[in-house]
Design a protein around this motif. Structure first.
Motif, PDB file in Angstrom:
ATOM      1  N   SER A  79      13.319  51.919 -17.156  1.00 47.81           N
ATOM      2  CA  SER A  79      11.930  51.699 -16.705  1.00 47.81           C
ATOM      3  C   SER A  79      11.777  50.210 -16.602  1.00 47.81           C
ATOM      4  CB  SER A  79      11.364  52.307 -18.127  1.00 47.81           C
ATOM      5  OG  SER A  79      11.290  53.451 -18.323  1.00 47.81           O
ATOM      6  N   SER A  80      12.594  49.276 -17.352  1.00 40.36           N
ATOM      7  CA  SER A  80      12.155  47.984 -17.249  1.00 40.36           C
ATOM      8  C   SER A  80      12.605  47.543 -15.678  1.00 40.36           C
ATOM      9  CB  SER A  80      13.243  47.137 -18.118  1.00 40.36           C
ATOM     10  OG  SER A  80      12.815  47.452 -19.494  1.00 40.36           O
ATOM     11  N   ARG A  81      13.557  48.237 -15.155  1.00 42.29           N
ATOM     12  CA  ARG A  81      13.806  47.887 -13.941  1.00 42.29           C
ATOM     13  C   ARG A  81      12.603  48.318 -12.850  1.00 42.29           C
ATOM     14  NH1 ARG A  81      17.653  51.929  -9.507  1.00 42.29           N
ATOM     15  NH2 ARG A  81      17.623  50.586  -7.849  1.00 42.29           N
ATOM     16  N   ALA A 108      16.218  37.791 -14.509  1.00 41.05           N
ATOM     17  CA  ALA A 108      15.930  38.881 -15.405  1.00 41.05           C
ATOM     18  C   ALA A 108      16.339  40.126 -14.827  1.00 41.05           C
ATOM     19  CB  ALA A 108      14.222  38.816 -15.745  1.00 41.05           C
ATOM     20  N   ILE A 109      16.075  40.113 -13.189  1.00 41.47           N
ATOM     21  CA  ILE A 109      16.301  41.445 -12.659  1.00 41.47           C
ATOM     22  C   ILE A 109      17.805  41.804 -12.782  1.00 41.47           C
ATOM     23  CG2 ILE A 109      16.450  42.440 -10.544  1.00 41.47           C
ATOM     24  CD1 ILE A 109      13.692  41.401  -9.899  1.00 41.47           C
ATOM     25  N   LEU A 110      18.650  40.887 -12.484  1.00 42.44           N
ATOM     26  CA  LEU A 110      20.203  41.019 -12.209  1.00 42.44           C
ATOM     27  C   LEU A 110      20.621  41.482 -13.752  1.00 42.44           C
ATOM     28  CD1 LEU A 110      21.247  38.279 -10.093  1.00 42.44           C
ATOM     29  CD2 LEU A 110      20.822  40.481  -9.586  1.00 42.44           C
ATOM     30  N   GLN A 111      19.916  40.738 -14.865  1.00 43.66           N
ATOM     31  CA  GLN A 111      20.453  40.960 -16.291  1.00 43.66           C
ATOM     32  C   GLN A 111      20.232  42.427 -16.621  1.00 43.66           C
ATOM     33  OE1 GLN A 111      19.183  38.107 -19.151  1.00 43.66           O
ATOM     34  NE2 GLN A 111      18.926  39.698 -20.515  1.00 43.66           N
ATOM     35  N   ASN A 112      18.974  42.812 -16.260  1.00 46.33           N
ATOM     36  CA  ASN A 112      18.560  44.278 -16.535  1.00 46.33           C
ATOM     37  C   ASN A 112      19.581  45.247 -15.899  1.00 46.33           C
ATOM     38  OD1 ASN A 112      16.773  46.284 -17.848  1.00 46.33           O
ATOM     39  ND2 ASN A 112      16.490  46.739 -15.840  1.00 46.33           N
ATOM     40  N   LEU A 113      19.930  44.838 -14.843  1.00 42.23           N
ATOM     41  CA  LEU A 113      20.852  45.684 -13.800  1.00 42.23           C
ATOM     42  C   LEU A 113      22.304  45.986 -14.574  1.00 42.23           C
ATOM     43  CD1 LEU A 113      20.224  44.923 -10.182  1.00 42.23           C
ATOM     44  CD2 LEU A 113      19.373  46.748 -11.288  1.00 42.23           C
ATOM     45  N   GLU A 114      22.894  44.579 -15.320  1.00 42.25           N
ATOM     46  CA  GLU A 114      23.849  44.997 -15.873  1.00 42.25           C
ATOM     47  C   GLU A 114      23.778  45.783 -17.093  1.00 42.25           C
ATOM     48  OE1 GLU A 114      26.655  43.807 -14.774  1.00 42.25           O
ATOM     49  OE2 GLU A 114      25.698  43.191 -13.068  1.00 42.25           O
ATOM     50  N   PHE A 115      22.727  45.671 -17.620  1.00 39.75           N
ATOM     51  CA  PHE A 115      22.265  46.532 -18.956  1.00 39.75           C
ATOM     52  C   PHE A 115      22.582  48.093 -18.501  1.00 39.75           C
ATOM     53  CE2 PHE A 115      19.517  42.798 -21.066  1.00 39.75           C
ATOM     54  CZ  PHE A 115      20.868  42.211 -21.459  1.00 39.75           C
ATOM     55  N   ILE A 116      21.932  48.246 -17.400  1.00 43.07           N
ATOM     56  CA  ILE A 116      21.834  49.723 -17.026  1.00 43.07           C
ATOM     57  C   ILE A 116      23.173  50.241 -16.716  1.00 43.07           C
ATOM     58  CG2 ILE A 116      21.144  51.156 -15.181  1.00 43.07           C
ATOM     59  CD1 ILE A 116      18.649  49.622 -14.704  1.00 43.07           C
ATOM     60  N   ALA A 117      23.960  49.539 -15.882  1.00 45.15           N
ATOM     61  CA  ALA A 117      25.308  49.595 -15.671  1.00 45.15           C
ATOM     62  C   ALA A 117      26.187  49.988 -17.169  1.00 45.15           C
ATOM     63  CB  ALA A 117      26.073  48.750 -14.717  1.00 45.15           C
TER      64      ALA A 117
END
Length: 613
Positions: A34-36, A222-231
């Motif tokens: 959702s944050s993405r 922030a976008i790149l960090q959240n993508l890592e959280f998702i993965a």
């Protein structure tokens, strides 16, 4: 340039709103997907919303028209000007007293400077973006690709951190154990499967366009960090040993070489990733935080995106009433409150004989004393010139005179005259005296066209055929090898064919009947379609005439006219009749459709019987 500067400010403000909403409200929540979408929506909103402008119109009173100065006022202005000139002494300067001073001013065009600075920065980051693509192509070019499901695996020898680029996953297998490599591949497959590369490219493009804005660079982080959280979160679901996965994260930190514009396994925020990996799932009630930005967007629109436009109110045009002035009166007829009905009935014939005027007297009203309180006189003098004179009151009418003569245009006309010389609409106590002149083309309401009806008429008489007398075909034997049964079947078939030859004329008659009905209905449909096309054209002209009629009538006579009311009632009756005609047309069309369906049904029944035969 000013518009561009305003756009940059608005876009930066929106971007900051989404960024700080993520940092303070959403960063610690585990709603990673959702944050993405929230962060991507922030980028799109910051680019689109500044162009969405709502217009608000404020009506203001028009300034008074400038008045023309009278001759006296102009003379006073000239006298004052002369006094000023006489009281002032002009002393001309000699050429020697005049010193020419030239001063050179060096003005800096700051708009040009700002554009140059922006262009240099934009060009530098575009070159960096191109070099990153070249570096990526160098890594991928000429490598052996191993296809695994939808992913393309590339095992390289360079000491670089594992990364994914769309469906490509690049790694160095010699640097990891089998278990570590499995953890890495599961992580990168999430990036590839969810198309995280698109997020990376979009954020990078925004950084190139708004390179001067520090919020954009923080937003990209922030976008790149959240993508890592998702993965990490999705990969941990498929890995049994989470501790081994975390050790793999720590091991990857030793590799400092990363390929830009890719989703690479290594990130500097390893500690945060491990913390988020072990964090409990957030409560679903915290979803309200995603909507906290909506009030801020609403305030932005109300404060900055509403453009107020002031428009002057159109002043009501004063419609001048042209009085029916009589140039030369040929005859004057007096009407009083005691004028009898007999005298009124004789008046049209008298005017027709004397002046060739078609006069119609109606709406005669009297009180209990038989005194005249109301009357309407319609005059048609030809050449599209009509008049309506109407007096309507609750009290007896005042003595008045009808002056018949020639007006300024040379047409026969009637004017109403009394002690107050009434020849235009005025109020008489609590009554009205109305005098109007108009032409047929201006105020006569147009007549709506009559809708066409579907052509009717007799149809051919259907032949009477008793299908029950139609011979039934024999049944073939189940065993074709039974010679006795087959011989009997052949004999029965010969008899059936002879009976069908006798019955065939009935079938031919039914087929001819169907063809005749179809031909007649096709011709009627073609005629009806032509009539409908003519009717639609007539309706378009009728609507145009009605618009012109309403405009002319209101413009000339206003909304208080009783004639207007009568004409509008007549128009309403015409429109009701038109609606009835349209309903009848619709009814005829339904009946026609019903007849055609019945005809088709009969034809299908005939075909069915023929097939059985």
């Amino acid at each position: 340039m000013e518009a561009l500067f305003i756009f940059i400010l608005k876009s930066s403000g929106l971007l900051a709103t989404f960024y700080f909403a993520y940092i303070f409200l959403l960063r610690k929540e585990t709603f990673f997907n959702s944050s993405r979408w929230f962060l991507l929506a922030g980028l799109i909103t910051s680019l689109v919303l500044p162009f969405v402008v709502y217009t608000k119109v404020i009506w203001v009173e028009a300034p008074p028209a400038p008045t023309e100065l009278t001759a006296t006022e102009m003379a006073e202005i000239r006298n004052i000007t002369a006094e000023i000139q006489n009281s002032t002494t002009y002393k001309p300067l000699h050429a020697s007293h005049v010193t020419a001073v030239q001063e050179e001013n060096f003005d800096i065009d700051w708009n040009l400077v700002a554009a140059a600075v922006y262009g240099i920065g934009f060009l530098a980051f575009m070159i960096k973006f191109a070099l990153d693509f070249y570096s990526l192509n160098t890594v991928l070019k000429g490598k052996k690709i191993k296809q695994q499901e939808d992913f393309k695996l590339i095992d390289v020898k360079e000491n670089i951190a594992p990364f994914s680029y769309f469906d490509y996953i690049v790694y160095n297998s010699s640097l990891y154990t089998a278990a570590e490599l499995e953890n890495i591949l599961e992580h990168e497959k999430v990036h590839s499967d969810q198309n995280h590369t698109i997020d990376v490219l979009i954020s990078r493009i925004f950084c190139i366009l708004f390179w001067f804005n520090p919020i954009v660079w923080l937003y990209k982080k922030a976008i790149l960090q959240n993508l890592e959280f998702i993965a990490d979160y999705e990969a941990s679901k498929k890995i049994s040993d989470k501790k081994a996965y975390q050790y793999t994260l720590l091991k990857i930190t030793t590799h400092e070489t990363c390929v830009a514009i890719t989703n690479h396994f290594y990130q500097s925020l390893i500690k945060k990733r491990i913390v988020m990996l072990n964090k409990n799932q957030s409560n679903k009630r915290n979803y309200w935080k995603y909507y906290a930005v909506i009030p801020a967007l609403g305030a932005f629109v109300l404060l900055f995106q509403i453009e107020t436009i002031a428009q002057e109110k159109k002043q009501k045009e004063v419609v001048s009433v042209q009085k029916d002035s009589i140039k030369d009166a040929d005859e004057i007829i007096k009407i009083t409150k005691n004028t009898s009905n007999k005298e009124l009935n004789e008046l049209p014939g008298k005017l027709k004989a004397s002046h060739n005027l078609d006069v119609e007297i109606s709406d005669v009203k009297r009180n209990t004393k038989e005194e005249l309180t109301g009357i309407q006189i319609k005059v048609n003098s030809g050449a599209n010139h009509k008049q309506t004179i109407k007096i309507d009151s609750s009290e007896p009418i005042k003595d008045c005179e009808l002056a018949i003569g020639t007006d300024e245009n040379g047409s026969k006309s009637i004017a109403i005259i009394n002690d107050r010389n009434i020849s235009s609409p005025v109020i008489v106590k609590n009554g009205k005296v109305i005098v109007r002149s108009y032409g047929d083309s201006d105020v006569a309401p147009p007549t709506p066209p009559t809708p066409p009806t579907f052509p009717s008429g007799p149809l051919p008489v259907a032949p009477t055929v008793d299908m029950s007398k139609m011979p039934k075909p024999p049944v073939a034997p189940k065993n074709p090898m039974d010679k006795v049964a087959m011989k009997k079947f052949e004999k029965e078939m010969d008899e059936f064919e002879k009976k069908m030859e006798k019955f065939q004329p009935n079938l031919d008659a039914m087929s001819a009947y169907g063809d005749a009905v179809s031909e007649i209905m096709s011709k009627r449909e073609a005629i009806f379609e032509k009539e409908m096309a003519k009717y639609e054209l007539a309706m378009e002209k009728f609507n145009e005439k009605m618009e012109q009629f309403n405009y002319n009538f209101n413009f000339k006579f206003g909304d208080d006219s009783s004639d207007n009311e009568n004409n509008m009632k007549q128009y309403e009756q015409d429109m009701k009749q038109y609606e009835l005609d349209m309903k009848q047309l619709e009814k005829n069309m339904k009946q026609h459709e019903k007849n055609m369906k019945q005809h088709e049904k009969n034809m299908k029944e005939m075909e069915k019987q023929n097939k059985k035969a």
